[in-house]
Design a protein around this motif. Structure first.
Motif, short mmCIF file in Angstrom:
data_model
loop_
_atom_site.label_atom_id
_atom_site.label_comp_id
_atom_site.label_asym_id
_atom_site.label_seq_id
_atom_site.Cartn_x
_atom_site.Cartn_y
_atom_site.Cartn_z
N LEU A 8 -3.34 5.10 -2.63
CA LEU A 8 -4.47 5.85 -2.07
C LEU A 8 -4.14 7.33 -2.00
O LEU A 8 -3.04 7.71 -1.57
CB LEU A 8 -4.77 5.35 -0.65
N ASN A 9 -5.10 8.17 -2.42
CA ASN A 9 -4.90 9.62 -2.37
C ASN A 9 -5.13 10.12 -0.95
O ASN A 9 -6.23 9.98 -0.41
CB ASN A 9 -5.87 10.30 -3.34
N THR A 10 -4.12 10.72 -0.37
CA THR A 10 -4.23 11.18 1.02
C THR A 10 -4.84 12.58 1.13
O THR A 10 -4.96 13.12 2.22
CB THR A 10 -2.84 11.18 1.70
N THR A 32 4.92 7.27 1.05
CA THR A 32 4.92 6.61 2.36
C THR A 32 4.03 7.32 3.40
O THR A 32 4.37 7.36 4.57
CB THR A 32 6.36 6.49 2.91
N PHE A 33 2.95 7.88 2.94
CA PHE A 33 1.97 8.51 3.83
C PHE A 33 2.60 9.61 4.69
O PHE A 33 2.14 9.87 5.80
CB PHE A 33 1.32 7.45 4.75
N GLY A 34 3.65 10.21 4.18
CA GLY A 34 4.29 11.29 4.92
C GLY A 34 5.08 10.81 6.13
O GLY A 34 5.65 11.61 6.87
N LEU A 35 5.14 9.48 6.33
CA LEU A 35 5.84 8.97 7.51
C LEU A 35 7.34 9.26 7.43
O LEU A 35 7.99 9.46 8.45
CB LEU A 35 5.62 7.45 7.64
N ALA A 36 7.85 9.25 6.19
CA ALA A 36 9.28 9.47 6.02
C ALA A 36 9.68 10.89 6.39
O ALA A 36 10.84 11.17 6.68
CB ALA A 36 9.69 9.16 4.58
N SER A 37 8.70 11.81 6.35
CA SER A 37 9.05 13.19 6.65
C SER A 37 8.70 13.57 8.09
O SER A 37 8.69 14.74 8.44
CB SER A 37 8.33 14.12 5.68
N ASP A 38 8.39 12.54 8.89
CA ASP A 38 8.04 12.79 10.29
C ASP A 38 9.19 13.48 11.02
O ASP A 38 10.26 12.90 11.18
CB ASP A 38 7.73 11.43 10.95
N VAL A 67 0.85 -1.21 0.00
CA VAL A 67 0.00 0.00 0.00
C VAL A 67 0.88 1.25 0.00
O VAL A 67 1.80 1.36 0.82
CB VAL A 67 -0.93 0.02 1.23
N PHE A 68 0.59 2.16 -0.91
CA PHE A 68 1.33 3.42 -1.01
C PHE A 68 0.35 4.58 -1.00
O PHE A 68 -0.83 4.41 -1.33
CB PHE A 68 2.14 3.48 -2.31
N SER A 69 0.86 5.74 -0.65
CA SER A 69 0.01 6.93 -0.69
C SER A 69 0.28 7.71 -1.97
O SER A 69 1.38 7.66 -2.52
CB SER A 69 0.28 7.80 0.54
N LEU A 70 -0.73 8.42 -2.40
CA LEU A 70 -0.60 9.29 -3.57
C LEU A 70 -0.80 10.71 -3.09
O LEU A 70 -1.92 11.09 -2.78
CB LEU A 70 -1.73 9.00 -4.55
N ALA A 71 0.27 11.46 -2.99
CA ALA A 71 0.09 12.87 -2.58
C ALA A 71 -0.02 13.66 -3.88
O ALA A 71 0.92 14.34 -4.30
CB ALA A 71 1.27 13.31 -1.74
N GLU A 72 -1.15 13.55 -4.51
CA GLU A 72 -1.29 14.10 -5.86
C GLU A 72 -1.73 15.56 -5.91
O GLU A 72 -1.79 16.14 -6.97
CB GLU A 72 -2.26 13.26 -6.67
N GLU A 73 -2.07 16.08 -4.78
CA GLU A 73 -2.56 17.46 -4.72
C GLU A 73 -3.70 17.69 -5.70
O GLU A 73 -3.83 18.74 -6.30
CB GLU A 73 -1.41 18.45 -4.98
#
Lengths: 360, 209
Positions: free
Chosen positions: A186-188, A340-346, A161-167
């Motif tokens: 999935l679009n977050t 990565t659902f923004g987890l990497a930028s935590d 499962v990956f996130s799509l930060a597509e704005e």
């Protein structure tokens, strides 16, 4: 700079599409003629290192990215979009490019970590999505209980499962099988409830439409929607808790049980015959006036990937960061963050080797 | 006659050897557990009666017990109104049982519902030479003379195969216990702390290659 092998023109196209850039925009940013860029993209011209560096700068991708030999090319029909009318070609191409990059990341993940094996049955033979949803719940031992986290469920069953930060709000989500591994994006940007429904919808595609389906477009989407609704809100559980003609207050209270939007629950209740057409219409009007068509007031907490959280924790303990993953995969750091659902930028993650000390 | 100490098999190698001696298989037992657990979850729907989950687990657990063991030559057994399988050559009967806890050395398993007279009679068929005192006053001494084993399945996924005796509607004496699985491989059904306390959640554990 170390590069191996020849320039991969398909990677240039991938980077351009991912950045939602036209060929003209890339040519201008890299100070190349349109014809020159076209010849590079079609593999007729081998670019110089200077040109490649200009292209890397224009697309904000590292130079090494263009030398990765293999590119997983997803066929157009492999990726389905909820609303083709609303989604622009560029948005679709950017999302599909995210999928192709996601496969690279997914393969790296499988190489580095022991992850749950995919255990999704092929239910393409089942003509009724509601029956398929019930059969899948039974096969997975879920009974009629609500799902606490759709992403965790997908990950536990071997879906990457990956996130799509597509704005953009036009791309909901998409899914596909690649080399026997199921992927979901999935679009977050959507509400948490929308994300839950999207995840169930994509699960429907994966088990119902994996082996090539004779249905197309809207029919396929309708099936996936029906599957998601039945899977998230099992009929017996709903019937056992929702009386005939429920009030809007009860719908707003009970939506939290299944972690779905008020509109989705009202629709399900209507489909189960607990609301008449007239009552359903009135409820939709009421919910719209309360702001439930454009958003989800009093919403649930957003699902996040548990696999990625653990992966990043592992890497952190080894003194590695998102930059390490980006470097290994020859990707820009922002792509890793987006997937990565923004987890990497935590920002709260500890930095290895850094310790608190008393300042006198 | 003195009460014999319970023999407990815990290590994988001992468990498999002992099951093999009984003409049983570890994977079969895990399959029985999985089917029962799945049906237990299904029966948790509010439309089922309050005991629906346990009933479904029992019925489908028994069905799976028979399906797996009939393939190995066992036959259906319904002695004293119980529902299990009987070894074709040896005096062994196996029954399915929902229990509160399994594979614990500190807590002995108990049936989730009281055992009936038929089960009690059957379980004591071979008990004369083991524990004299458990023979109930109503027993005629003309029992089937079989060893009764139970596939005991707990809700947390722990499962053991146990030779036990029943007295007063409860398991009273444990002759042998074979710990098949502690349930750690099970998708835990956890409380997610939200409005409703019965949502299904999943623990995912990944490891470095």
């Amino acid at each position: 700079m170390t590069t191996h092998g020849p320039f991969n023109h398909l990677r240039l196209i991938l980077a351009r599409k991912r950045r939602k850039m036209t060929a003209i925009q890339v040519a201008e940013a890299a100070k190349l003629s349109r014809v020159h860029l076209s010849r590079i993209e079609t593999g007729q011209n081998e670019p110089t290192m200077e040109t490649i560096e200009a292209l890397a700068k224009a697309t904000r991708y590292p130079v090494e990215f263009f030398f990765v030999p293999d590119t997983c090319e997803l066929p157009a029909e492999a990726v389905s979009f909820r609303s083709l009318k609303r989604t622009s070609v560029r948005e679709r191409e950017a999302a599909r490019a995210a999928g192709e990059i996601g496969v690279d990341v997914g393969q790296w993940l499988s190489d580095e970590f022991n992850l749950p094996d995919p255990v999704l049955p092929d239910m393409g033979y089942e003509p009724d999505p509601a029956t398929a949803a019930r059969a899948l719940r039974q096969a997975w031992g879920l009974g009629e209980k609500p799902i606490a986290s759709m992403i965790a469920l997908l990950e536990a069953k071997g879906v990457r499962v990956f996130s799509l930060a597509e704005e953009t709000l036009n791309v909901d989500a998409f899914s596909f099988w690649q080399d026997g591994v199921p992927y979901v994006f999935l679009n977050t940007m959507k509400t948490a409830e929308h994300g839950v429904m999207d995840a169930a919808h994509e699960l429907g595609h994966l088990i119902l439409h994996a082996g090539g389906n004779t249905l197309h477009g809207r029919d396929v989407e309708r099936e996936a929607n029906a599957f998601a609704s039945s899977f998230l809100m099992p009929s017996e559980d709903v019937r056992g808790r929702v009386p005939r003609a429920p009030s809007v207050h009860l719908i707003l209270k009970l939506k939290k049980r299944w972690r779905v939007s008020a509109m989705a629950l009202a629709y399900r209740v209507h489909r189960l015959g607990l609301l008449t057409d007239w009552q359903y219409r009135s409820m939709c009007i009421d919910l719209t006036q309360r702001g439930y068509r454009t958003g989800e007031p009093d919403g649930t907490e957003r699902d996040k990937s548990r696999v990625w959280k653990q992966v990043l924790d592992h890497l952190w303990r080894e003194g590695k960061t998102k930059e390490t993953i980006a470097r290994v995969l020859h990707l820009p750091v922002d792509e890793i963050e987006k997937l990565t659902f923004g987890l990497a930028s935590d920002p709260l993650r500890p930095i290895k080797g850094q310790q608190l000390r008393v300042v006198k | 006659m003195s009460r014999a100490a319970t023999k407990v098999f815990i290590d994988d190698i001992d468990v498999e050897r002992r099951l093999s001696e009984l003409n049983m298989d570890r994977q079969d037992i895990l399959d029985i557990r999985d089917v029962a657990a799945s049906m237990h979850a299904t029966g948790s729907s509010p439309l089922f009666p309050a005991n629906g989950a346990g009933q479904l687990a029992y019925q489908y657990g028994t069905r799976e017990l028979r399906a797996t063991h009939l393939k190995r030559g066992w036959v259906i057994d319904q002695s004293y109104g119980t529902n299990g399988v009987r070894h074709p050559d040896r005096k062994i009967v196996v029954l399915y049982q929902n229990v509160d806890v399994a594979c614990s050395l500190s807590d002995l398993p108990q049936a989730r519902s009281r055992k009936g007279a038929g089960s009690e009679r059957l379980s004591q068929g071979s008990a004369f030479d083991l524990i004299e005192e458990v023979v109930p006053s109503t027993h005629t001494g003309e029992g089937l003379d079989v060893e009764v084993w139970y596939v005991m399945v707990a809700q947390d996924g722990a499962v053991e195969v146990t030779h036990a005796l029943i007295r007063g509607g409860e398991f009273s004496d444990f002759i042998e216990r074979i710990f098949v699985h502690d349930g750690s491989d099970f998708d835990p059904l956890e409380d997610d702390g939200s409005l409703d306390d019965d949502a299904v959640d999943f623990d995912i554990t990944i490891s470095r290659k």
